[in-house]
Design a protein around this motif. Structure first.
Motif, short mmCIF file in Angstrom:
data_model
loop_
_atom_site.label_atom_id
_atom_site.label_comp_id
_atom_site.label_asym_id
_atom_site.label_seq_id
_atom_site.Cartn_x
_atom_site.Cartn_y
_atom_site.Cartn_z
N LEU A 93 -48.11 25.73 -99.42
CA LEU A 93 -49.53 26.06 -99.52
C LEU A 93 -49.74 27.04 -100.67
O LEU A 93 -49.20 28.14 -100.67
N ASP A 94 -50.55 26.63 -101.64
CA ASP A 94 -50.87 27.46 -102.79
C ASP A 94 -52.23 28.11 -102.53
O ASP A 94 -53.25 27.43 -102.51
N LEU A 95 -52.23 29.43 -102.28
CA LEU A 95 -53.44 30.13 -101.91
C LEU A 95 -54.14 30.69 -103.15
O LEU A 95 -53.55 31.46 -103.91
N HIS A 96 -55.40 30.32 -103.35
CA HIS A 96 -56.20 30.83 -104.47
C HIS A 96 -57.27 31.75 -103.89
O HIS A 96 -58.26 31.29 -103.32
N PHE A 97 -57.07 33.06 -104.04
CA PHE A 97 -57.99 34.04 -103.49
C PHE A 97 -59.17 34.26 -104.44
O PHE A 97 -58.98 34.46 -105.63
N VAL A 98 -60.36 34.22 -103.90
CA VAL A 98 -61.59 34.35 -104.68
C VAL A 98 -62.49 35.38 -104.02
O VAL A 98 -62.84 35.25 -102.84
N ALA A 99 -62.88 36.41 -104.75
CA ALA A 99 -63.72 37.47 -104.20
C ALA A 99 -65.19 37.06 -104.16
O ALA A 99 -65.68 36.39 -105.08
N GLU A 100 -65.88 37.48 -103.11
CA GLU A 100 -67.34 37.35 -103.00
C GLU A 100 -67.84 38.64 -102.35
O GLU A 100 -67.61 38.88 -101.18
N THR A 101 -68.51 39.48 -103.12
CA THR A 101 -68.88 40.80 -102.63
C THR A 101 -70.09 40.80 -101.72
O THR A 101 -70.30 41.76 -100.97
N ASN A 102 -70.89 39.74 -101.75
CA ASN A 102 -72.07 39.66 -100.89
C ASN A 102 -71.70 38.92 -99.60
O ASN A 102 -71.37 37.73 -99.63
N TRP A 103 -71.74 39.61 -98.46
CA TRP A 103 -71.28 39.02 -97.21
C TRP A 103 -72.07 37.78 -96.82
O TRP A 103 -71.50 36.77 -96.39
N GLN A 104 -73.37 37.84 -96.95
CA GLN A 104 -74.18 36.69 -96.56
C GLN A 104 -73.90 35.48 -97.45
O GLN A 104 -73.85 34.35 -96.96
#
Length: 295
Positions: A93-104
C-alpha cells in the motif's frame, strides 16, 4: 473525566501548532469530487494499491516533526495498517498524505471521493454520519470538555450555570458535535442568545481565553492549551466521554472490511503495545492514559 489530570499535569512537552504537510505530499487544493485512490478489488488484482490519505493538520495527530517529517497518532496508525497489509496479505500500500486545513472541506472531500481514499480528522462516529461515510472501527476514545476562562468558578451544580456563566456568550466550532452541545446548553440556560462560531480550534481557544465565551472542545486540545499557558478551566460536570473517533472513507469504498480486519487482528489493535507506544510518543504518557481510559 479526570479533571485532576487536566488541571495539574505539567510534564507534557509541547511543540508549536503546525499547519503543514510533508514536502513529498504538498499539493494544490483540489475541487470536491477529485480525490481518488485504488479500490481494494484493484489492490487484490495488482498486489498493491495507491491510496490517498487526507488529513487535517493537528498537533499530536497529524503534524510535521522537528525534522520536517509527517507523523502523529492517526498518521502512524495508517502506516501500521500498510505494514500489516504487506506482512499478512502481501499487499503493497502506497500512502499519499494530503493536507486539508479546513475541517468541513476535509469532510466533504472524503464524502465525495472515489475508491481508496481515507480521512484522518478525528471524526466522531455517529449514526447520522454513517449515512454519509464509512468508518473504521474506533481508533481513539474522546472526551468533550466544557471550557471557560480560568477565573470562572467551577460548575459543580447545573443550578449554578446562570450565575457562573451570566457574562459569557456561547461559542462553537461550526459543523461539529460540539456545536450541537453548545446549542443544547444555550437552549436550556440562555434561550435566545446568539451562538458565535469559528472554524478552527486555535481561534476557539483564543476567544475562550479572552474571558468572554464558553465552549466545548476535545480534551486533548484543552490539555495542550493549558500546558501552553492559556488561562482556561474545564468543568468536569459537563464532560462527555461516550464518543469515539474513526478513520473515514467514502460511503461506497470497498476498503471497509479490510481495515476492520486490521483493527481486529491479533487480539485487537487498540490492545496492542504498539498502539499504546504511538499514543504515548505523540500525546505524552498522562494525556494518553486519559484517552485510553476516559471513564
Amino acid at each position: 473525566m479526570r479533571s485532576t489530570l487536566l488541571r495539574t499535569a505539567s510534564t507534557l512537552l509541547l511543540s508549536v501548532f503546525l499547519f503543514a504537510c510533508s514536502p513529498a505530499t504538498d499539493v494544490a487544493p483540489q475541487a470536491l469530487g477529485e480525490d481518488s485512490g485504488d479500490t481494494f478489488q484493484q489492490a487484490q488484482r495488482q498486489g498493491g494499491a495507491s491510496l490517498t490519505v487526507l488529513y487535517v493538520p493537528a498537533e499530536g495527530f497529524a503534524y510535521t516533526d522537528a525534522q520536517g517529517a509527517l507523523t502523529g497518532v492517526s498518521v502512524e496508525i495508517m502506516r501500521d495498517f500498510a505494514r500489516w497489509a504487506e506482512q499478512h496479505h502481501r499487499l503493497q500500500l502506497d500512502l499519499h498524505f494530503v493536507a486539508e486545513t479546513n475541517w468541513q472541506r476535509f469532510y466533504q472531500r472524503v464524502m465525495q471521493a472515489e475508491g481508496g481514499v481515507f480521512g484522518l480528522g478525528n471524526v466522531t462516529i455517529t449514526d447520522a454520519r454513517r449515512q454519509e461515510l464509512q468508518f473504521s472501527p474506533p481508533y481513539m476514545n474522546n472526551v468533550a470538555a466544557l471550557i471557560t476562562h480560568q477565573d470562572v468558578p467551577e460548575l459543580q451544580d447545573w443550578a449554578d450555570f446562570g450565575s457562573h456563566f451570566a457574562e459569557l456568550e456561547p461559542l462553537a466550532f461550526s459543523g461539529t458535535l460540539h456545536e450541537v452541545r453548545i446549542r443544547r446548553l444555550r437552549d436550556q440556560h440562555q434561550p435566545g442568545l446568539a451562538i458565535q462560531r469559528v472554524t478552527s480550534n486555535p481561534d476557539l481557544l483564543e476567544l475562550v481565553a479572552s474571558g468572554d465565551f464558553y465552549s466545548y472542545v476535545d480534551a486533548y486540545n484543552y490539555w495542550r492549551a493549558r500546558q501552553a499557558g492559556m488561562p482556561l478551566r474545564d468543568h468536569p460536570l459537563a464532560a462527555e466521554t461516550d464518543e469515539t473517533f474513526g478513520i473515514i472513507m467514502p460511503l461506497n469504498s470497498d476498503w471497509g472490511t479490510f481495515i476492520q480486519a486490521f483493527f481486529a487482528a491479533e487480539g485487537g489493535y487498540l490492545h496492542s503495545a504498539g498502539y499504546r507506544r504511538i499514543m504515548e510518543r505523540h500525546l505524552g504518557t498522562e494525556l494518553a492514559e486519559l484517552l485510553l481510559n476516559p471513564n
